[in-house]
Design an enzyme around this catalytic site. Structure first.
Site, mmCIF file in Angstrom:
data_model
loop_
_atom_site.group_PDB
_atom_site.id
_atom_site.type_symbol
_atom_site.label_atom_id
_atom_site.label_comp_id
_atom_site.label_asym_id
_atom_site.label_seq_id
_atom_site.Cartn_x
_atom_site.Cartn_y
_atom_site.Cartn_z
ATOM 1 N N SER A 99 -24.524 42.817 -21.919
ATOM 2 C CA SER A 99 -24.383 44.144 -20.827
ATOM 3 C C SER A 99 -25.844 44.228 -20.513
ATOM 4 C CB SER A 99 -23.873 45.363 -21.146
ATOM 5 O OG SER A 99 -23.427 45.800 -19.870
ATOM 6 N N ASP A 112 -35.896 34.508 -17.518
ATOM 7 C CA ASP A 112 -35.890 33.715 -15.867
ATOM 8 C C ASP A 112 -37.226 33.442 -15.123
ATOM 9 O OD1 ASP A 112 -32.955 33.082 -15.663
ATOM 10 O OD2 ASP A 112 -32.102 34.477 -14.436
ATOM 11 N N LYS A 122 -20.926 40.233 -22.163
ATOM 12 C CA LYS A 122 -20.709 41.189 -21.082
ATOM 13 C C LYS A 122 -21.101 40.761 -19.665
ATOM 14 C CE LYS A 122 -19.102 45.055 -20.060
ATOM 15 N NZ LYS A 122 -19.407 45.621 -19.104
#
Length: 735
Positions: free
Chosen positions: A471, A482, A496
């Site tokens: 999460s 990224d 998740k």
């Protein structure tokens, strides 16, 4: 707004909630458990909420009904110990009608199935008790199949009797190998089965309804969950982040209590002796209390024995993850604490790694959860506690006092928490910019940004993740990856990537509707009922102090996370730049192991600017890591342990020959000790003796050690060079 929308659907159906379900078929020989009217109502309304507001936009049909049916049967009898083939054939008539039944609130069929299960359960326990005093030959070469999940259903009572007779023999030989005499073993096993029968008598409609609703909601997706009123109270207590106990989440699997996860900061975590997947087979109170066998117990009863007031001692008999029940249990002593999850602060350590004669100081920030004291923040407290605030202070100390060369954020076993904290924490390293995207059930995509352009640490950065990182942890690790801001090390994370909204079903109704409900249930119990352990078949209606029936709570999946790159964290999680073998079985733990999990997909990428182009450096780091691993004893042992664990997981039977079973267990124990001492010797630590445990200070963490080596490689790769940051001004990567 959400409440108002839901209430429209809810109110319309409540007014028609007096429809009568089919008559429930009775099961002879037991007190039959029946649903109450409020459960009928909740079933209908949960169907409506899922069909209208769940992210999947799924409509219940015969296909979903079949999945619910299979999940329900498996939840009751996962290893096929109780039901007969004839029972299953009878139940098959309901395979494609559960969707229709739930839609109209008719619970008669699943409650009938449960009552048949309860009858079979009692029959098996009674038969087992009758077999305990038999004389068994422990020199025979027979075997006991303890996992029948993939085998066919038993055709006759005689076949079931044979299986259960072997089960009793297995439990006796297991006790015998532990060193107790035959009379004591008979006494222990008789108490165990008598306790199982006593617990079965405590089942009530709340228990049955919870099992049914779990089967229903988890057929939709793994994180849409219904909680009956008592479970809702327990869930919200946990979310309030204040518990007393050992700090572990427990679950039941094949009638054995297992550790699902260990809460950072609690006694179990601090001991470094308990891990997810460990089996707890017995519990003792105090330093010298007698062990009480909990094999076969209901999970709530097992939890009640393990939890307790802070300052008290509990002792556990534990079978480590990957080992069979016939293995010699470890005895672990813990002192219970009050666990304030919000106070499980991020902590720092500093390690120095020598390479080519040069010392490199690396600060490690361990973050157990993404926490925030929302109550204090909403009250205007300028010093409220949060992950980002704590980490900012730790970075300041690491940078200005410890003078570290690099920082590693350790997110292993961090199951997530506050989305806002994940966003703000990312901002400490990347500055102003988008961090995560969220798509709701209407397909609207919103980009969440960090608005603070200040960067707290712009030096070399690493992030450690494992299979239990989920999460919010995945949002942070994904953003760092990224943006090219640092190196992610470890194993594929949990995956998740869904967002749930907690909905109190009572709160969806206006007072008039609630009063109508109270009138409907007036003939039922008007106060909370305490179940008499000597009775069964009880209907328990839970009401508040005003006599209003309580309907429970649903956590409804309504949105999905996406990285700034457009990739979802759902299902696939975050794939690390430098990959390690997983100590947790990837085919057993993780979102991609859930059949009903939402799939991986993508949205358009956000508008963001990468900080560094680390692609070439990551290739070099992997080469150096792999070269080091060729000579690493730790790495070799880790891979062997993983392979051994997979081998054991594939086994479904065990020998009932005492000598063979003892020899197998002793060999496993000796092999494990020898391997541990081989690694300790390489690190200059003294060998452990049989039965001796490593101290906290001696605890080895190969993943952390190798991550430090990778960070040194990272710094050496960039020493003397200046990587241009695509924001503000060129900044050297090394401080």
């Amino acid at each position: 707004m959400l409440k108002r929308i839901f209430a429209i659907t809810f109110t319309a159906a409540v007014l028609a909630c007096t429809a009568s379900p089919k008559a429930q078929k009775p099961v002879e020989g037991i007190p039959n458990i029946k649903p109450d009217e409020q459960q009928s109502l909740v079933a209908k309304e949960v169907v409506g909420l899922i069909e209208n507001y769940n992210y999947k936009k799924i409509k219940l049909n015969d296909s979903i009904s079949s999945i619910i049916f299979d999940r329900y049967i498996k939840a009751l009898d996962p290893s096929k110990y109780y039901f007969l083939e004839s029972d299953i054939k009878e139940f098959e008539a309901n395979r494609h009608s559960l969707d229709d039944d739930l839609r109209i609130g008719d619970l008669s069929a699943p409650f009938y199935i449960f009552n048949v299960y309860l009858k079979r359960y009692n029959e098996r326990v009674d038969y087992s008790i009758s077999q305990i005093k038999n004389k068994y030959d422990f020199n025979q070469n027979d075997t006991y199949v303890y996992d029948r999940e993939k085998m066919p259903w038993i055709k006759s009572t005689a076949e079931l009797n044979d299986i259960w007779k072997k089960r009793v023999k297995y439990e006796l030989v297991n006790l015998k190998i532990a060193g107790t005499d035959d009379a004591k073993n008979v006494e222990t096993l008789t108490k165990r089965y008598a306790n199982l029968k006593s617990q079965a008598a405590k089942f009530n409609n709340q228990d049955v309804f919870q099992i049914l609703m779990d089967s229903f909601t988890e057929a939709i997706d793994p994180h849409t969950n219904y909680f009956n009123p008592r479970n809702a109270e327990a869930f919200n207590q946990e979310m309030s982040r204040s518990l007393e106990g050992i700090g572990a989440v427990l679950q039941s699997e094949n009638e054995v209590t297992k550790i699902a996860s260990v809460m950072p900061g609690g006694p179990a975590f601090k001991s470094k002796k308990l891990n997810a997947g460990d089996k707890i087979i017995a519990v003792a109170q105090g330093a010298d209390g007698e062990f009480e066998d909990i094999i076969g117990w209901r999970i709530d009863n097992a939890v009640s024995k393990i939890k307790g007031p802070k300052g008290t001692t509990v002792r556990l008999k534990v079978i480590p993850v990957g080992q069979e029940l016939s293995s010699k249990p470890q005895i672990i002593t813990l002192v219970r604490e009050k666990i304030i999850l919000a106070d499980q602060s991020a902590k720092k350590t500093v390690k120095t790694v020598e390479s080519d004669g040069k010392p490199y100081k690396i600060g490690i920030i361990k973050i157990p959860a993404f926490y925030a004291d929302f109550k204090a923040a909403n009250a205007g407290d300028p010093n409220y506690k949060s992950t980002t605030r704590d980490v900012r202070l730790l970075i300041d100390t690491l940078k200005n006092m410890d003078k570290v060369d690099a920082i590693v954020v350790d997110l292993r076993a961090n199951g997530g928490g506050s989305l806002n904290e994940a966003i703000e924490l990312s901002g400490l390293f990347i500055g102003k910019g988008p961090v995560v995207q969220v798509k709701d059930y209407k397909n609207n995509v919103k980009v969440y940004k960090d608005e603070d352009s200040n960067i707290t640490w712009d030096g070399p950065l690493g992030v450690m993740i494992d299979r239990l990182s989920a999460s919010a942890s995945e949002i942070f690790a994904g953003a760092i990856q990224d943006y090219g801001r640092g190196v992610v090390m470890g194993t594929q994370s949990y995956g998740k990537g869904t967002v749930q909204s907690s909905i109190d079903l009572n709160s969806l109704m206006n007072s008039g509707v609630l009063n109508q409900l109270a009138a409907l249930f007036k003939k039922k119990e008007v106060a909370k009922t305490t179940v008499n352990p000597k009775e069964g078949g009880q209907t328990v209606t839970i009401v508040d102090k005003n006599g209003i029936p309580q309907l429970g709570q649903i956590n409804l999946t309504m949105a999905k996370f996406y990285r700034v790159s457009g990739n979802s964290t759902q299902h696939k999680g975050v794939i690390p730049d430098i990959n390690f073998p997983s100590i947790y079985p990837l085919d057993k733990i993780g979102e991609d192991t859930e059949p009903s999990a939402l799939p991986f997909d993508m949205v358009n990428p956000s508008t963001y600017t990468t900080v560094y182009d680390l692609n070439t450096i990551k290739v070099n780091l992997n080469k150096l890591h792999e070269k080091r691993m060729l000579k690493s004893l730790d790495y070799k042992m880790l891979k062997e342990d993983i392979a051994e664990g997979k081998k054991r997981e594939s086994e479904t039977s065990v020998t009932l020959n005492e000598a063979k079973l003892k020899a197998e267990r002793d060999a496993l124990e000796a092999k494990s000790l020898a391997r541990v001492n081989q690694v300790r010797a390489e690190k200059g630590l003294p060998a452990l003796k049989k039965g001796e445990k490593a101290t906290k200070e001696d605890a080895l963490d190969f993943i952390e050690d190798e991550s430090m080596n990778i960070m040194v490689d990272f710094m050496k790769q960039t020493e003397g060079s200046k990587l241009t940051k695509n924001m503000n001004k060129p900044t050297p990567l090394n401080k």
